[in-house]
Design a protein around this motif. Sequence first.
Motif, PDB file in Angstrom:
ATOM      1  N   ILE A 160      25.520  30.416   2.036  1.00  0.00           N
ATOM      2  CA  ILE A 160      25.831  29.799   0.747  1.00  0.00           C
ATOM      3  C   ILE A 160      24.973  30.395  -0.369  1.00  0.00           C
ATOM      4  CG2 ILE A 160      26.515  27.651   1.871  1.00  0.00           C
ATOM      5  CD1 ILE A 160      23.918  26.396   0.768  1.00  0.00           C
ATOM      6  N   GLY A 161      24.078  31.308  -0.030  1.00  0.00           N
ATOM      7  CA  GLY A 161      23.244  31.946  -1.036  1.00  0.00           C
ATOM      8  C   GLY A 161      21.906  31.245  -1.192  1.00  0.00           C
ATOM      9  N   PRO A 162      20.946  31.885  -1.854  1.00  0.00           N
ATOM     10  CA  PRO A 162      19.608  31.306  -2.041  1.00  0.00           C
ATOM     11  C   PRO A 162      19.671  29.978  -2.794  1.00  0.00           C
ATOM     12  CG  PRO A 162      19.656  33.632  -2.673  1.00  0.00           C
ATOM     13  CD  PRO A 162      21.071  33.216  -2.479  1.00  0.00           C
ATOM     14  N   GLN A 163      18.770  29.064  -2.443  1.00  0.00           N
ATOM     15  CA  GLN A 163      18.712  27.747  -3.073  1.00  0.00           C
ATOM     16  C   GLN A 163      17.306  27.482  -3.610  1.00  0.00           C
ATOM     17  OE1 GLN A 163      21.683  25.684  -3.099  1.00  0.00           O
ATOM     18  NE2 GLN A 163      22.411  27.716  -2.483  1.00  0.00           N
ATOM     19  N   SER A 164      17.251  26.709  -4.692  1.00  0.00           N
ATOM     20  CA  SER A 164      15.954  26.302  -5.235  1.00  0.00           C
ATOM     21  C   SER A 164      15.308  25.284  -4.303  1.00  0.00           C
ATOM     22  CB  SER A 164      16.132  25.671  -6.614  1.00  0.00           C
ATOM     23  OG  SER A 164      16.708  26.588  -7.517  1.00  0.00           O
ATOM     24  N   GLU A 165      13.985  25.211  -4.362  1.00  0.00           N
ATOM     25  CA  GLU A 165      13.284  24.177  -3.608  1.00  0.00           C
ATOM     26  C   GLU A 165      12.050  23.741  -4.376  1.00  0.00           C
ATOM     27  OE1 GLU A 165      11.822  25.457   0.218  1.00  0.00           O
ATOM     28  OE2 GLU A 165      11.834  27.539  -0.422  1.00  0.00           O
ATOM     29  N   LEU A 166      11.708  22.480  -4.204  1.00  0.00           N
ATOM     30  CA  LEU A 166      10.579  21.881  -4.907  1.00  0.00           C
ATOM     31  C   LEU A 166       9.577  21.343  -3.900  1.00  0.00           C
ATOM     32  CD1 LEU A 166      12.482  19.865  -7.661  1.00  0.00           C
ATOM     33  CD2 LEU A 166      11.143  21.941  -8.008  1.00  0.00           C
ATOM     34  N   TYR A 167       8.389  21.881  -3.932  1.00  0.00           N
ATOM     35  CA  TYR A 167       7.320  21.369  -3.072  1.00  0.00           C
ATOM     36  C   TYR A 167       6.048  21.246  -3.911  1.00  0.00           C
ATOM     37  CZ  TYR A 167      10.516  22.160   0.737  1.00  0.00           C
ATOM     38  OH  TYR A 167      11.624  22.104   1.561  1.00  0.00           O
ATOM     39  N   GLN A 168       6.167  20.553  -5.041  1.00  0.00           N
ATOM     40  CA  GLN A 168       5.043  20.367  -5.959  1.00  0.00           C
ATOM     41  C   GLN A 168       4.043  19.379  -5.365  1.00  0.00           C
ATOM     42  OE1 GLN A 168       6.103  19.814 -10.100  1.00  0.00           O
ATOM     43  NE2 GLN A 168       4.486  18.309 -10.369  1.00  0.00           N
ATOM     44  N   GLU A 169       2.810  19.826  -5.215  1.00  0.00           N
ATOM     45  CA  GLU A 169       1.781  18.964  -4.637  1.00  0.00           C
ATOM     46  C   GLU A 169       1.106  18.099  -5.694  1.00  0.00           C
ATOM     47  OE1 GLU A 169      -0.899  21.410  -2.466  1.00  0.00           O
ATOM     48  OE2 GLU A 169       0.613  22.101  -1.036  1.00  0.00           O
ATOM     49  N   LYS A 170       1.034  18.583  -6.926  1.00  0.00           N
ATOM     50  CA  LYS A 170       0.378  17.809  -7.974  1.00  0.00           C
ATOM     51  C   LYS A 170       1.280  16.666  -8.444  1.00  0.00           C
ATOM     52  CE  LYS A 170      -2.133  21.826  -9.773  1.00  0.00           C
ATOM     53  NZ  LYS A 170      -2.354  22.683 -10.958  1.00  0.00           N
ATOM     54  N   LYS A 171       0.655  15.687  -9.064  1.00  0.00           N
ATOM     55  CA  LYS A 171       1.401  14.575  -9.646  1.00  0.00           C
ATOM     56  C   LYS A 171       2.326  15.108 -10.742  1.00  0.00           C
ATOM     57  CE  LYS A 171       0.786  10.224 -12.168  1.00  0.00           C
ATOM     58  NZ  LYS A 171      -0.191   9.304 -12.805  1.00  0.00           N
ATOM     59  N   ARG A 172       3.564  14.632 -10.734  1.00  0.00           N
ATOM     60  CA  ARG A 172       4.530  15.063 -11.741  1.00  0.00           C
ATOM     61  C   ARG A 172       4.119  14.547 -13.108  1.00  0.00           C
ATOM     62  NH1 ARG A 172       8.889  18.803 -12.069  1.00  0.00           N
ATOM     63  NH2 ARG A 172      10.159  18.192 -13.851  1.00  0.00           N
ATOM     64  N   GLU A 173       4.104  15.452 -14.101  1.00  0.00           N
ATOM     65  CA  GLU A 173       3.675  15.086 -15.444  1.00  0.00           C
ATOM     66  C   GLU A 173       4.840  14.970 -16.422  1.00  0.00           C
ATOM     67  OE1 GLU A 173       0.673  14.241 -16.350  1.00  0.00           O
ATOM     68  OE2 GLU A 173      -0.266  14.668 -14.414  1.00  0.00           O
ATOM     69  N   LEU A 174       5.901  15.729 -16.202  1.00  0.00           N
ATOM     70  CA  LEU A 174       6.995  15.783 -17.162  1.00  0.00           C
ATOM     71  C   LEU A 174       8.257  15.150 -16.599  1.00  0.00           C
ATOM     72  CD1 LEU A 174       6.532  19.466 -18.414  1.00  0.00           C
ATOM     73  CD2 LEU A 174       5.647  17.369 -19.444  1.00  0.00           C
ATOM     74  N   ASP A 175       9.075  14.594 -17.476  1.00  0.00           N
ATOM     75  CA  ASP A 175      10.369  14.075 -17.063  1.00  0.00           C
ATOM     76  C   ASP A 175      11.269  15.218 -16.615  1.00  0.00           C
ATOM     77  OD1 ASP A 175       9.668  11.455 -17.601  1.00  0.00           O
ATOM     78  OD2 ASP A 175      10.427  11.520 -19.664  1.00  0.00           O
ATOM     79  N   ILE A 176      12.296  14.871 -15.871  1.00  0.00           N
ATOM     80  CA  ILE A 176      13.210  15.865 -15.303  1.00  0.00           C
ATOM     81  C   ILE A 176      14.336  16.131 -16.291  1.00  0.00           C
ATOM     82  CG2 ILE A 176      14.860  16.283 -13.442  1.00  0.00           C
ATOM     83  CD1 ILE A 176      12.725  13.937 -12.144  1.00  0.00           C
ATOM     84  N   GLU A 177      14.631  17.409 -16.484  1.00  0.00           N
ATOM     85  CA  GLU A 177      15.746  17.783 -17.348  1.00  0.00           C
ATOM     86  C   GLU A 177      16.474  18.975 -16.743  1.00  0.00           C
ATOM     87  OE1 GLU A 177      16.547  19.480 -21.842  1.00  0.00           O
ATOM     88  OE2 GLU A 177      15.195  17.773 -21.572  1.00  0.00           O
ATOM     89  N   LEU A 178      17.801  18.880 -16.668  1.00  0.00           N
ATOM     90  CA  LEU A 178      18.649  19.965 -16.189  1.00  0.00           C
ATOM     91  C   LEU A 178      19.338  20.631 -17.369  1.00  0.00           C
ATOM     92  CD1 LEU A 178      20.345  18.304 -13.078  1.00  0.00           C
ATOM     93  CD2 LEU A 178      18.228  19.606 -13.182  1.00  0.00           C
ATOM     94  N   ASP A 179      19.779  21.862 -17.170  1.00  0.00           N
ATOM     95  CA  ASP A 179      20.449  22.587 -18.247  1.00  0.00           C
ATOM     96  C   ASP A 179      21.842  22.034 -18.517  1.00  0.00           C
ATOM     97  OD1 ASP A 179      18.281  24.261 -18.555  1.00  0.00           O
ATOM     98  OD2 ASP A 179      19.051  25.752 -17.152  1.00  0.00           O
TER      99      ASP A 179
END
Length: 659
Positions: free
Chosen positions: A547-566
Amino acid sequence: MKNLFIAIIALVFSPILSAQEDYSPYHEKIEFEKEPKNENLTESDTSSYGIHLIDRTVVDMYYDQERKGGLMEYRTYHKKIKLTTNRSIKQNNKVYFNLNNAVDLVEAKARVIKSDNSIINLNPDDIKEAENFEEYGRFKYFAFEGIELGADIEYIYTIKRNPDYNGNRFLLQGEAERNNVEFILIAPSNLYFDFVSLNGFPEVIRDTNDTTVNFYSAQVDKMSRLESEDYSSYTTSRQGVMYKLDYNGASGSKNLVSYTQAAQNIHVNMHYNVSSADLKSLSSLSKKLKISKMDTEDKLRHMEKFIKSNLNSVDQSGEDLESISKILENKNCNNSGLMKVYVNWIENEGIEYELCLGTERDEFPFEKDFEIYNCLGDYFFYFPEIDKYMVPDYWGYRLGYLPPSYTENYALFMKEVTLGDFTTYMSRVKWVKPSSKDITYTNLDMNVDLGDSFDKTEVSFVKTAAGHEAAIFQASYESLSQEQLKNLEPVFLAFFNDEEKVITQSFENTNPLDVFQKPFVINATLDYPNLVQKAGPKYLVSVGKIIGPQSELYQEKKRELDIELDYNHGYLRDIDVQIPEGYRITNLKDLVFDKSVEIDGEKKMIFTSNYKLEGNTLKISVNEYYDALHLPKSRYDEFKSVINAAADFNKVVLVFEKG
């Protein structure tokens, strides 16, 4: 356009421009400390960009007698930075002076204060030119020498420039911790400014004790750093300040910067020096293209295709670049000329339209209440009859939808009205909705042929892309060379490494007229030599990778910013795997995923996958979509689970055994 606004606003207060008694430029008061001490601070975070010990920005407006009393501006930056890591050294080993729109570099000095308090002063002769620095225009720079971990660098520079009194923004927070952050704006005593503080920056206060000038300032003793994060709007989350000129005490003029005035100015600009000969040349072009009997939508599509395929827009000035007749003859124009062609051709064809101006929301969200001309940067059209948009200078887009960054945002809509003998644009601010997930999608219908005994690794598929994920390909396909098309194969065909071999491929709906009309379709058969690995008597098939390369999120730090998609979008993937006779798959459960995010009881983001067996065919179905652009940071873990489900599916390896 900006120059037109400046000229008209200048007329508002030019009669009262006069000398400022005893005017003393503020930058002359900003000096290096005579006996500085190196700040013995430590910073253990190796991702640090250093620590700003001083971060001062000064905007000093004054009446310049050398320019007949015209309003000018000195802009001064004073920074002192502790170099805490090798990364901070790399980030700060040069200081760039932005000279775009600058009349002159008035002063520049810099020094290094080493750990032992010895000082290295940079010579002004060491300032170097950096023309078109990273395509951002004209810059000069200092290159520091002798810097080391623990050193402090300090610099002050002042430029003279035309003032941004019709609206400006300074973003004062960044990836480095900042101390002693100060913003100052100084203006002649008759000019009063309005301010808006952004994202927690303190209110800008006018010093009422100083009657010789209007002195505004705000200060932060310690400002925490803000780091960029995936799926966020970093720029619009930074602390800072906006300002604009509001009132001229000498003339009594108020509300000097307004969208209503801008709309009237723009109407004048769009019709300036448009002659009957220009309109006749547009009529001749319509006749040549045979569009007179087309309906409104087809007519607009063919007009847009002609302009974007034939006219070359350049960043220059000149009468021939703004004359419609000359533009159609020479095929060259500037942005002003390009817009005059669009507007007057559309009017000449009797098409109802609204000319719009907006911003890219991830860089500068449109300000509907604090009216500043920074928000009037990007033109587009809206056609009420067909409820569609057009972006005149965005080559990769065609009639239908707007680039995602223009949406989920306000914009200024201007409609032509006639009152007696006076014709102008009437304006209003409106919300521009984003397109739904049903508009933008990439679907895959795939068949995996492993041969009789894993001796084949052929994958045939139909890839159907629409909306924002197809527009640029359809708009550009016909103009690409064979070499360029070859280079784009990894994008078109969803390669997961560099070893795939194309057996057959064909493309459908590749005309610019197909953008937002028909999906971009790819039919292809590929050989994936690394799809299968043998492990003893077992065969391992990396089915998730196709299916092709996919994004992944493994952020260890506390999230600081709200989530926004394009933009909202979706993916449907149906994968048929032909199981060689006599084999079975032992880990089918690895194909099952079910992650989602609900908003108001409705699933707005999902990744689900499942399977069923039909004889020797394994049928895998995958559904992924995102139908909301924003989530609060408190829901980051839910969002991450959807994104990572796609990445985890990408890693699925099916195990085949005899049986």
